[in-house]
Write a protein that holds these residues in place. Structure first.
Motif, PDB file in Angstrom:
ATOM      1  N   ARG A  70      -2.619   2.742  -6.279  1.00  0.00           N
ATOM      2  CA  ARG A  70      -1.660   3.805  -6.542  1.00  0.00           C
ATOM      3  C   ARG A  70      -0.769   3.471  -7.730  1.00  0.00           C
ATOM      4  N   ASN A  81      -8.626   4.345  -6.428  1.00  0.00           N
ATOM      5  CA  ASN A  81      -7.734   3.735  -7.413  1.00  0.00           C
ATOM      6  C   ASN A  81      -6.505   3.151  -6.735  1.00  0.00           C
ATOM      7  N   ALA A 102      -4.907   0.633  -3.333  1.00  0.00           N
ATOM      8  CA  ALA A 102      -5.590   1.783  -2.753  1.00  0.00           C
ATOM      9  C   ALA A 102      -5.410   1.714  -1.248  1.00  0.00           C
ATOM     10  N   GLU A 128     -12.334  13.881 -12.029  1.00  0.00           N
ATOM     11  CA  GLU A 128     -11.953  12.477 -12.164  1.00  0.00           C
ATOM     12  C   GLU A 128     -12.423  11.900 -13.497  1.00  0.00           C
ATOM     13  N   GLU A 172      -8.974   9.690  -5.250  1.00  0.00           N
ATOM     14  CA  GLU A 172      -7.773   8.883  -5.438  1.00  0.00           C
ATOM     15  C   GLU A 172      -7.843   7.582  -4.644  1.00  0.00           C
ATOM     16  N   CYS A 173      -8.572   7.618  -3.503  1.00  0.00           N
ATOM     17  CA  CYS A 173      -8.631   6.422  -2.657  1.00  0.00           C
ATOM     18  C   CYS A 173      -9.271   5.258  -3.392  1.00  0.00           C
TER      19      CYS A 173
END
Lengths: 427, 68, 248, 856
Positions: free
Chosen positions: B41, B39, B27, C151, B36-37
């Protein structure tokens, strides 16, 4: 239990003396006590500990466990440092404590990792999720990737590489452990090439481990030092102070362990006084550096404290933590003076060193506790009021159990492998 | 160069490369404001990072044990 | 994409703690746990004394310390401003809790089946179970059994897992249905407001523009999404009076 | 997803196989297996909302109940309800847990052990329990219906309980008002004729004396907590100023513009000084006083009004310069001394002026423990803000504008309460604020209470008296005080009472805990032959004294009709059951109908159903209940709804509340009602009080009973002030926003929110005594007349916002039967006293006592 062949092995390996069995059983009882505590904790939930939420619940959410994490990882520091220094600079008089320093490092690291695990609300998930989702931005990333994985693995490698020659020697004579030794020796033939290669490996390993170790301990300091929201934690001195106190407690452990081993194995010729003197001097230097840090930090906070820092320092200096604070300070200052006295008079005594070492370790536990807890109970920025935390029996049990496990591990190791590196012809 | 030296250096290289590459799979440290930050990548990137550390250090064992 | 903010109007707050109770029922939080907390302060000495109130939900910081320190990304910030916890990912290290300067995090110290023990109500009473089906607590909100947001994470409600961290979610399960959080909904004196601050013409944007405001512990740079209007930030002189029973 | 039928539940942990376990481990799910015993599957459930009305407090807020498969999970405020408009207080929110309280009384219970000790019970059927009660009641009814006593703590459907049941039986009844604010009711009924205590036209007010008004915790006149604070905050945005008169600051929160930390029990002195100052500074509304009050009435040397042959009081006509019957003078004199028929006569206002001449701010300053300057300034501000002479047009009607008033309610319960409230009524009277826009009132309309006329001639009769001492020489005005009934039951001879109650029906009442002077109730209730308690949980009184306990529902029943007005908008509603009554509990109306049937008073003219018809206004309408047939409760309310012009009860089921629209100014403002002020002449001078006093004296009543029956409010020192000096604190009690009486401590969510019992003490004083916050202390009260002392233990809380000579305790807590109530500490009612010196002249409770505090 003993067989004729086993008696051939040096340092009492494979022979279970009554004293050793008593020691082993004692350690096992302590460990079992810890297991009972942990099972109870798992049954009840972490409500069985003395920890509670920060804020309105007025507790401390990190307690004795995290203090012990910091402490154990600190202890591991000195072990590998000393071992690396010995190999790097070929300090002959310390050769006798090199292996026990390595073993100590590994045991302390494992205990540190276990202390983290017992502190997790979801330990199994912790094992998986750290490796699955770990985020580099969290100081914990350093703790598990560098400290626990890298550092522990490197130390294991290091121990292994330095153990091969001894294993090869032991493998030459028949014993029930012969197979094990042969496996460990992995083809060691004590050729000059192999020796040279071995030296190269240990040298480079030592070179890699030392910076790794500083980085690793610093990340542990960052766990606390990067928190602006906790008075008493946000400090640049956290990392260096962490490393120094780590050295103090670790050297202390080596001294105690060396003294015990020298006595039990009647090996005073192998671990001679000058080894203790060297360790004592090292300890003294680290102690003074640490005391310097402490004074600097104390003066900084007292010079112009914010209202919140003042509440905290009041609690430390004259409030409910004063006994731990002054006790710990005494536990550091008195040994420092004892060591200075011995250094000046050049009259070194192992018994005094052991006393000093035990004192600094108690003090180190106290200091770790003071880093972790008061900033939570007395460090709220919103006016929640003063919190409180005292460990429950479960936490004491688990910590005692961890010490028991450490003793078991070292005790078992001594019965499997020479805790003092073998000399030419000893085996 | 001896075969064992090559393997050793390869192991170190693979370890370091894994560490470096997986670091970019983690991350992103500068990102805090999006889902997303939270998880990596690439899934299990931290495990790859740790694997890199392990491989790099294992090279020492290999080098010490390897028969020339 | 919306950007949710909450406004606390200290000129109207009566310190009644209805918000705390609405939160408790809506989110089924266990005994001692108040995701929304209302301070009641006293300042000064008799007779120059003053009283003030300060509701404290999670601040849903834009620069959230808890999000930064979370080792597994279980604590995360969404684009709409909500800071949430993925209960299925949290490992229970409580790092977010020590990192948060606002004291808003609550750990599941008790296991879920004992979370309500302090209330001394035996929800497993057979006469009762015949009616409730054994759900604990009997007023359990099923919204918390489903995953939220694009999510798709389990982030709402309280007390259904052991050993994970929880806190105010701005009632994500309600917000996603277009409702306001339970605390805002129940506030009897209109001291709490909630809305999309990205829309410049939304009532909350207009209200923030038209009033002087502050954030809690502004100096730390956490940039909370909770905006206080009227009154004053708590000072070191503020003494908390009338605490609920918060220790489990 | 496993397919499951609706209403089925998936077991959390049991159904997990090995493969799932492994994948759970890898993907972080292992320990997420939910540990609650049941998990709801949200997508399998049905959600609906139903309407009802809050039950837990006083003002009956509108509610919307969220249900999952018919099981209520959340209570929310009903939008559009005038009183709470979509919001709920903490009590409203928390009561959801009581819907599922396994510690409620589950079935009817019959006692199996001796009374006076915690009960041993056996479960009984409703038939058995009701038959037992009916038999006992019938037995005593035949002897003397008055010996059956129906006692209530709270009644949420007066028409069905207080009226229908009591009237059908012809039995005695005893309310709770004497512990609430009945002193204030009597004072206001006496003085202006309204049934209520004191509140301003808050939305339009500019300057309000918050006199013991617990703004942030309690309601007040007519309303619970939500409505008043909402109106106050709205008014503050238009400039309302609040003067907080209270020994504690906490009630006002941050909303007080001025705090007057008055010494408890000296409100009368403070009000008299305000009267003195208002007159001295010339803030007097002469037209109002001469037109609508008895201020211009001529009072003879005997203290009674001069009257003509037709008994009409006389006033002095300044035009004709002679005494004429009231109503016939062109310009009646407000002040002055005149000679009428050779005797000297003064106007009542002149007497008041002379009466308050010595009640200066300096005089009051000593007594009240506040600065004289503060009193003077408040009088000035009050007078200025009153804008005497101004008018304003409201909805096309021109009404006098006097945006000042007093908000006062429970503070009335003190020894001198009746006269204190009389004096407080006179304060707004002086500036003409009664019935004005923004001014003083005590109710939402100007319906004059029947007591107004009754108080014109107070009845003081010869003994023997009934056990409430009604019309006795002791209490010519009598609120019906359970405390004095308890005294009478212990010593009937002393009060010249010949018959004591034999059967008691306790309707939601718990005298042992909720009423002051616990030891008196513990003693008195032993004398009852048979007690039936209607209660949702085992009250302490039921536990100790009940023979039969009948479990009633809380919110889950039909009840009403319930006013939903906020004082400005007229509205009405019902309580509707959001679920079936818990376990075997039943709604009270069901219980009373069944009980009436078994006693034989349900049917026919004069029976329960006919009184209900009357109460609901159904008599002689097409919706009247049949007097031969027992209806369902829903049917009764359906008929009532139809009588309101609605399609039926379904209107309320769908809409929750019937909002009828704004209350017209000609109903709200006394000046413009027809007749003005409902036709009541405001009694500045209490002639009938003086007459009563003389009769009391003639019949040989002691001074303590008659001394406060004075025509003008007169200061004297409260009895408790003669306790020894080491009883240095006055104990006062107060309400917490988290609780209503003691009963809400059965709601664990609320006990959690409020924390346990505590004794508030000034921090400086407390520290000087060596106390630290949280120390356990003994509080010992002293009865100045009997010398008796009583003790309790609680924890101390040091705060700054309280007078140094006062200690305070919340009046909640002290219950011990319900598990959730246990361990929360005692009720101050354990150490209060009742009876002479510790009650008001109108047979009303006082919640003041002198105490000392020490560590054991």
């Amino acid at each position: 239990m003993t067989t004729a062949t086993d008696t051939q092995l040096p340092q009492g390996i494979g022979r279970l003396s009554r004293g050793w069995i008593a020691f082993f059983l004692g350690a096992a009882v302590l460990f079992a006590f810890g297991i009972v505590g942990y099972i109870y904790e798992q049954g009840q939930g972490m409500v069985a500990t003395g920890m509670r939420d920060l804020g309105a619940m007025q507790g401390a959410t990190w307690g004795l466990y995290i203090a012990m994490v910091v402490y154990f990882i600190g202890v591991s520091f000195a072990g590998v440092t000393v071992a690396a220094l010995i190999r790097l600079f070929d300090i002959e008089k310390l050769k006798g404590v090199a292996r026990m320093a390595e073993v100590l490092t590994i045991v302390a690291l494992v205990l540190g990792a276990l202390a983290i695990l017992v502190d997790l609300g979801q330990p199994l998930r912790g094992i998986v999720n750290l490796f699955r989702y770990g985020r580099p931005q969290s100081p914990f990333f350093g703790t598990f990737s560098l400290v626990v994985s890298g550092y522990l693995f490197a130390s294991l490698v290091y121990l292994y590489v330095t153990s091969r020659p001894d294993a090869a020697r032991l493998a030459q004579r028949p014993s029930r452990l012969q197979g094990l030794y042969r496996w460990i020796a992995a083809g060691w033939e004590d050729t000059p090439e192999q020796r040279a290669k071995d030296r190269r490996v240990t040298f480079w390993l030592a070179i890699t481990i030392l910076p790794l170790l500083v980085v690793a301990h610093s990340t542990l300091g960052f766990v606390f030092g990067l928190q602006v929201g906790r008075p008493g934690w946000f400090s640049t001195l956290q990392a260096p102070a962490f490393v120094t106190l780590a050295g103090v407690s670790g050297i202390g452990h080596i001294i105690v362990l060396a003294a015990i081993v020298a006595t039990v194995l009647k090996a005073k010729d192998r671990i001679r006084l000058d080894a203790f003197i060297w360790l004592g001097r090292f300890l003294m230097v680290l102690l003074f550096v640490y005391l310097y840090f402490t004074i600097v930090e104390l003066l900084t906070t007292m010079y112009q404290p914010t209202e919140h820092e003042k509440v905290l320092s009041d609690a430390l200096l004259r409030g409910e933590y004063a006994w731990i604070f002054w006790g710990s300070l005494a536990g550091l200052a008195i040994p420092a003076l004892m060591l200075a006295w011995m250094a000046l008079t050049r009259h070194w005594r192992v018994s005094w060193l052991v006393v000093a070492s035990i004192l600094v370790n108690l003090a180190a536990i106290g200091k770790r506790y003071l880093i972790v807890v008061p900033s939570q109970t007395h460090g709220q920025l919103l006016p929640y009021g003063i919190g409180s935390y005292s460990p429950s029996w479960v936490e004491y049990a688990v910590v005692i159990g961890l010490f028991g496990l450490g003793a078991l591990a070292i005790g078992a190791f001594m019965k499997l492998f020479p805790i003092i590196e073998l000399e030419e012809g000893e085996a | 160069m001896k075969r064992s030296t090559i393997v050793t250096w390869t192991m170190i290289a693979v370890g370091v490369v894994l560490m470096v590459v997986s670091y970019f799979f983690l991350a992103t440290p500068w990102c805090n404001t999006a889902v997303e930050c939270s998880n990596p990548r690439v899934p299990f990137a931290p495990a790859i990072f740790v694997l890199g550390v392990l491989i790099a250090f294992s090279s020492a064992v290999y080098y010490a044990v390897a028969k020339d | 994409m919306a950007r949710y903010k909450m406004v606390v109007d200290l000129d109207r707050c009566q310190g009644c703690r209805a918000c705390m109770e609405a939160c408790k029922v809506e989110n089924n939080t266990p005994a001692g746990v108040f995701w929304m907390y209302v301070f009641r302060f006293e300042q000064g000495e008799f007779p120059d004394t003053s009283i003030s109130f300060l509701p404290r939900p999670c601040q849903h910081c834009n620069n959230a310390p808890c999000v930064k320190v979370c080792p597994t990304g279980a604590r995360y910030k969404r684009e709409d401003g909500l800071v949430l916890t993925d209960f299925e990912r949290c490992i229970g290290c409580r790092y977010c809790e020590v990192a948060c300067p606002y004291g808003v995090n609550y750990f599941n110290w008790r296991k879920p089946d004992h979370a309500f023990d302090d209330y001394k109500m035996d929800f497993s009473d057979p006469d009762l179970v015949a009616f409730t089906g054994g759900v604990v607590p009997p007023y359990r909100n099923p919204d918390h059994d489903v995953k939220h947001g694009p999510e798709g994470r389990l982030t709402s409600g309280s007390g259904h897992f052991k050993g994970v961290m929880e806190k105010c979610t701005f009632c994500v399960h309600r917000v996603e249905k277009g409702l306001v959080p339970a605390c805002v909904d129940t506030c009897p004196v209109g001291a709490l407001r909630f809305g999309d601050a990205e829309d410049e013409n939304s009532p909350i944007s207009v209200f923030i523009r038209e009033h002087e405001s502050f954030q809690l512990l502004e100096e730390l740079g956490t940039d909370p999404s909770v905006i206080y209007v009227g009154g004053a930030p708590p000072s070191t002189e503020s003494r908390e009076i009338e605490r609920p029973m918060t220790r489990v | 997803m496993v397919a499951v039928t609706r209403r089925s539940f998936l077991k959390g942990s049991a159904a997990v196989g090995g493969g799932v376990l492994a994948s759970d481990f890898l993907f972080g799910g292992l320990e997420t297996l939910r540990k609650t015993n049941k998990v709801l599957l949200a997508d399998q459930l049905t959600e609906d909302y139903v309407h009802t009305t809050c039950w837990i407090g006083k003002q009956d807020c509108g509610m919307r109940v969220r249900r999952i498969d018919g099981r209520p999970v959340k209570l929310e405020g009903l939008a559009g309800h005038p009183r709470n408009d979509g919001t709920l207080c903490p009590k409203g929110q928390a009561q959801i847990i009581s819907f599922y309280d396994p510690n409620r009384v589950k079935t009817p219970l019959i006692r199996t052990n001796a009374k006076g000790e915690p009960g041993a019970w056996r479960r009984a059927s409703w038939d058995e329990a009701l038959d037992l009660v009916a038999t006992k009641v019938k037995e005593v009814l035949e002897e003397d219906p008055k010996l059956v006593l129906w006692q209530k703590g709270r009644s949420k459907a007066k028409d069905f309980y207080d009226d229908a049941f009591v009237k059908a039986l012809g039995c005695s009844k005893l309310g709770h008002g004497a512990y609430c604010s009945d002193t204030g009711y009597r004072a206001v009924e006496y003085t202006v004729g309204l049934h209520g205590v004191l509140h301003p036209d808050l939305l339009n007010a500019q300057y309000v004396l918050s006199w013991g008004w617990n703004i942030t915790n309690a309601g007040g006149n007519k309303f619970c907590w939500i409505t008043w604070p909402r109106q106050m905050l709205d008014a503050m945005e238009n400039g309302l100023k609040i003067v907080h008169i209270d020994p504690r600051l906490r009630p006002a929160g941050p909303f007080a513009d001025r705090w007057v930390p008055i010494r408890p029990a000296t409100d009368l002195a403070f009000a008299l000084a305000l009267i003195h100052e208002l007159i001295a500074q010339g803030y007097v509304d002469r037209p109002y006083l001469t037109t609508y009050t008895n201020a211009p009435y001529l009072v003879g040397p005997d203290g009674l009004f001069l009257r003509d042959e037709e008994d009409t009081p006389l006033v002095w006509d300044e035009t004709t310069r002679r005494a004429v019957p009231v109503g016939t003078a062109d310009s009646p004199a407000l002040e002055g001394t005149y000679t009428v028929d050779g005797a000297e006569a003064k106007t009542a206002f002149e007497l008041l002026k002379e009466h308050v001449a010595s009640y200066t701010p300096e005089w009051a300053s000593e007594i009240c423990g506040i600065e004289a300057e503060q009193i003077r300034r408040i009088a000035t501000e009050f007078g200025e803000h009153a804008r005497i002479g101004s008018t304003v047009v409201v909805d096309g009607v021109e009404v006098p504008y006097r945006p000042v008033g007093i908000m006062a309610y429970h503070m009335a319960q003190q020894e001198l309460g009746f006269q204190a409230l009389r004096a407080m009524c006179i304060v707004p009277m002086l500036v003409g604020a009664w019935g004005a826009v923004g001014g003083q009132t005590a109710d939402f309309t100007w319906k004059v209470d029947k007591n107004y006329a009754a108080f014109e001639e107070l009845k003081v009769e010869e003994p023997p008296y009934d056990f409430t001492l009604k019309n006795s020489k002791f209490f010519p005005i009598n609120s019906g005080f359970p405390g004095i009934v308890a005294k009478v039951m212990q010593d009937p001879e002393r009060y010249e009472v010949d018959k004591l109650p034999k059967v008691m029906i306790l309707h939601h009442v718990n005298p042992v805990v909720s009423f002051a002077s616990q030891p008196d109730f513990l003693e008195a209730y032993k004398k009852l032959e048979f007690v039936a308690a209607i209660t949702p949980w085992m009250s302490e009184t039921a536990d100790l004294f009940a023979d039969v306990v009948l479990p009633c529902a809380t919110i889950e029943k039909y009840e009403g009709p319930i006013s939903a007005t906020d004082g400005y908008i007229d509205a009405v509603t019902l309580r509707l059951p959001p679920m079936e009554p818990l376990l075997e509990s039943r709604g009270e109306i069901d219980i009373y109908m069944d009980l009436s049937e078994r006693i034989g008073v349900l049917y026919g003219e004069g029976g329960y159903l006919s009184v209900v018809n009357e109460g609901l206004g159904l008599t002689e309408t097409e919706f009247a209940l049949s007097l031969e047939e027992k209806p369902t409760v829903r049917e009764i309310f359906d008929r009532w709804s139809k009588a309101q012009g609605l399609e039926g009860i379904s209107y309320f089921e769908q809409n929750g509340v019937l909002v009828k629209g704004a209350i017209s100014p000609t109903k709200r403002y006394g000046y413009v009602t027809d007749p003005p002020f409902g036709g009541a002449v405001h009694r500045l001078y209490g002639e009938s009080l003086l007459k009563a006093q003389r009769m009391q004296q003639e019949m040989g009543a002691d001074l303590i009973y008659w001394q406060d029956y004075t025509p003008l409010p007169t200061w004297r020192e409260p009895t408790m002030w003669s306790s020894p000096a080491d009883y240095e604190f006055t104990l006062i009690t107060y309400k917490l926003v988290e609780h209503k009486q003691s009963r809400t401590t059965t709601v664990p969510l609320l006990a959690e929110l409020s924390g346990p019992q505590r004794l508030e003490m000034n921090a400086t004083v407390g520290r000087a005594k060596g106390f630290e916050d949280g120390d356990e202390v003994v509080v010992e009260s002293h009865n100045a007349l009997t010398g008796e002392t009583r003790r309790l233990k609680t924890r101390i809380r040091l705060i700054e916002g309280i007078r140094p000579d006062v200690v305070g305790m919340p009046h909640h807590f002290g219950m011990w039967s319900h598990p959730s109530s246990q361990g929360l500490g005692p009720t101050p009612n354990e150490i209060f006293y009742t009876g002479e010196g510790y009650m008001g002249a109108t047979a009303d409770a006082s919640f003041h006592v002198r105490v000392r505090v020490f560590k054991e």
